[in-house]
Write a protein that holds these residues in place. Sequence first.
Motif, PDB file in Angstrom:
ATOM      1  N   PHE A  18       0.825  -1.203   0.000  1.00  0.00           N
ATOM      2  CA  PHE A  18       0.000   0.000   0.000  1.00  0.00           C
ATOM      3  C   PHE A  18       0.868   1.266   0.000  1.00  0.00           C
ATOM      4  O   PHE A  18       0.570   2.236  -0.704  1.00  0.00           O
ATOM      5  N   ASN A  19       1.944   1.288   0.762  1.00  0.00           N
ATOM      6  CA  ASN A  19       2.831   2.449   0.805  1.00  0.00           C
ATOM      7  C   ASN A  19       3.486   2.692  -0.552  1.00  0.00           C
ATOM      8  O   ASN A  19       3.608   3.832  -1.011  1.00  0.00           O
ATOM      9  N   THR A  20       3.908   1.590  -1.190  1.00  0.00           N
ATOM     10  CA  THR A  20       4.584   1.721  -2.479  1.00  0.00           C
ATOM     11  C   THR A  20       3.627   2.227  -3.551  1.00  0.00           C
ATOM     12  O   THR A  20       3.977   3.098  -4.364  1.00  0.00           O
TER      13      THR A  20
ATOM     14  N   ASN B  55       1.032   4.060  -3.158  1.00  0.00           N
ATOM     15  CA  ASN B  55       0.792   5.484  -2.913  1.00  0.00           C
ATOM     16  C   ASN B  55       1.926   6.332  -3.472  1.00  0.00           C
ATOM     17  O   ASN B  55       1.709   7.418  -4.024  1.00  0.00           O
ATOM     18  N   THR B  56       3.153   5.835  -3.317  1.00  0.00           N
ATOM     19  CA  THR B  56       4.304   6.562  -3.849  1.00  0.00           C
ATOM     20  C   THR B  56       4.244   6.652  -5.376  1.00  0.00           C
ATOM     21  O   THR B  56       4.454   7.715  -5.975  1.00  0.00           O
TER      22      THR B  56
ATOM     23  N   LEU C   7       1.611   6.333  -7.286  1.00  0.00           N
ATOM     24  CA  LEU C   7       0.458   7.143  -7.664  1.00  0.00           C
ATOM     25  C   LEU C   7       0.796   8.626  -7.654  1.00  0.00           C
ATOM     26  O   LEU C   7       0.356   9.396  -8.530  1.00  0.00           O
ATOM     27  N   SER C   8       1.598   9.033  -6.682  1.00  0.00           N
ATOM     28  CA  SER C   8       1.957  10.454  -6.593  1.00  0.00           C
ATOM     29  C   SER C   8       2.887  10.890  -7.712  1.00  0.00           C
ATOM     30  O   SER C   8       3.006  12.084  -8.012  1.00  0.00           O
TER      31      SER C   8
ATOM     32  N   ARG D 166      11.898   8.203  -4.264  1.00  0.00           N
ATOM     33  CA  ARG D 166      10.947   9.146  -3.677  1.00  0.00           C
ATOM     34  C   ARG D 166      11.641  10.220  -2.858  1.00  0.00           C
ATOM     35  O   ARG D 166      11.243  11.390  -2.883  1.00  0.00           O
TER      36      ARG D 166
ATOM     37  N   LYS E 106       9.691   5.174   7.447  1.00  0.00           N
ATOM     38  CA  LYS E 106       8.344   5.712   7.585  1.00  0.00           C
ATOM     39  C   LYS E 106       8.173   6.567   8.833  1.00  0.00           C
ATOM     40  O   LYS E 106       7.559   7.633   8.794  1.00  0.00           O
TER      41      LYS E 106
END
Length: 584
Positions: A389-391, A393-394, A396-397, A448, A482
């Motif tokens: 999920f964290n990846t 989101n990265t 997607l941004s 990122r 994180k």
Amino acid sequence: MFELLITMVERLGIIVTIAFILTRFTFFRGMIYQDELNRKQQYIAILFFGFFGIIGTYTGLSLSTESLQFSRWTSDLSTDEAIANSRVIGVVLAGLLGGYKVGIGAGLIAGIHRFTLGGFTAFACGFATIIAGVLSSYFYRKNKHVKLRSAFIIAAFAEGIQMLVILLLARPFEQAWTLVNIIGIPMIIANGLGCALFLMIIKSVINEEEKAGAMQAQKTLRIADKTISHLKNGLHLHSAQAVCQIIHEELKAKAVSITNTTEILAHVGDGDDHHRAKMPIQTQITVDTIRQGKIIVATKEQIHCREAHCPLGAVIVAPLKQRGKTIGTLKFYFGSQKEITPVIMELITGLSALLSNQLEVAEADKAYQLAKEAEINALQAQISPHFLFNTLNTILSLVRINPDKARKLLVSLSHFLRQNLSATTQTKTTLEQELKHVKAYLAIESTRFSNKLTVSYKIEDEALQSLIPPLTLQPLVENAIKHGMKEKENDYNVSICIERVKDNVIVEVKDNGNGMTKERLKEIGNTPIESVTGSGVALYNVNRRLTFCYGDDSALKIISEENKGTEISFSIPYAEVQNSGPKN
């Protein structure tokens, strides 16, 4: 005097017989080995020893002080007669073994009975018997065994007191004096010996039985120790053969056999030429044992062996059970039914229960291992989506503002997911594979945070072949990035150190981030905690898996101070494994 002593010692054979009979009674064993008798046992002991004292009276020799002649058996006494007897033995033993209630009670019964027989010493002897019960009770020790020497001295002393009471109370005095001169010393010696002999026989018989029981228990424990490793994987051909071999060597039976519910699994000993493994169950008694779940004893005729000259003449068939259900039988063969003693029956009953318990434990242990593996797989499944999920989101941004970077991140993500999916199907992987997993993750995170994150490595190649639970290192690094750098504007450093120290491999992840409070430090890794940025399960799950696999010594060690960074480390046993896991 000497002849009287010999005669009284001869009559101690009656005492020996009574002593042996006493060993059969539970209450008497309780008197020997328990600290205190209950009320019912006390009443039984009073009656028994009182009756014992009466027998001692009747088996004595009556003496006429006028003719100085002895009568071989005692009946009603004339006024010039008295008794040379062993009555005091029962009364003294009652007091020594049972305490004052039993001693006085037995003394009253034996003493009153003596009074009813008459003779010029009736009152003196009856009264002296009661005194003997009181005297011996004084020497009763609740938490100590009675010694043979003590029994001899106390019985002899009690008999001496009786001689003194006769001199003081019996009339005419001349007859009393004559009586004491004749029977005093023989009765003191004989009753002292009788009391000691009585105790010696009792203790000897009980000790022999206890010794035999201890030997049987030792043999059973030895069998348990030898068979447990074979039964840990259940009952099958190989484990049954090993168990039969062990039991046959220990118990020296003609043969030992184990079956399941349909066929013979193993047979060791006589008759193995026609009683063979993998053959179907052939006897009805085995079928009956499986159906009834009870031990069955059978003769040669009931065995119904197809070989006319089979050397097996009798058998004990005992059930083997799991969760109350019979899953097989344990069979002991003998040359004839005469060889099947109560001790053998008890031993085999215990062995069948013991093997059944071992099978129960093996099944429970197997269930525990499966549950443990299921939990580990569940923990791994929790960690994988956490990173995914964290990846996403990265990525997607970056899709709109930098498609090329997003594309590179997708390639790195596919590489990472391939590693991730491979890891969740394994229970162990190498540190080398874990490090590749982490580097794939950091390739995404470095993209990122390219101007903010710096990663350094200190790796000993020798340590990378050690085994570790999959998805153990990556959550530690993810946690550092994180949570550690969320307040840092720049110069956030993460260092990864893997090195061998003697027989262990130390893994350390260190950052210069925000650190944590002392209160949070106590909670982290030991319990899932709620936070704004996550559920707090990552470190908790890693810690659980490490302790599952390697014990508490491999638990996470966390050092942290607010605004000074955090250091998380753990150790695992060093073990070189060649060609473990997929290579990239």
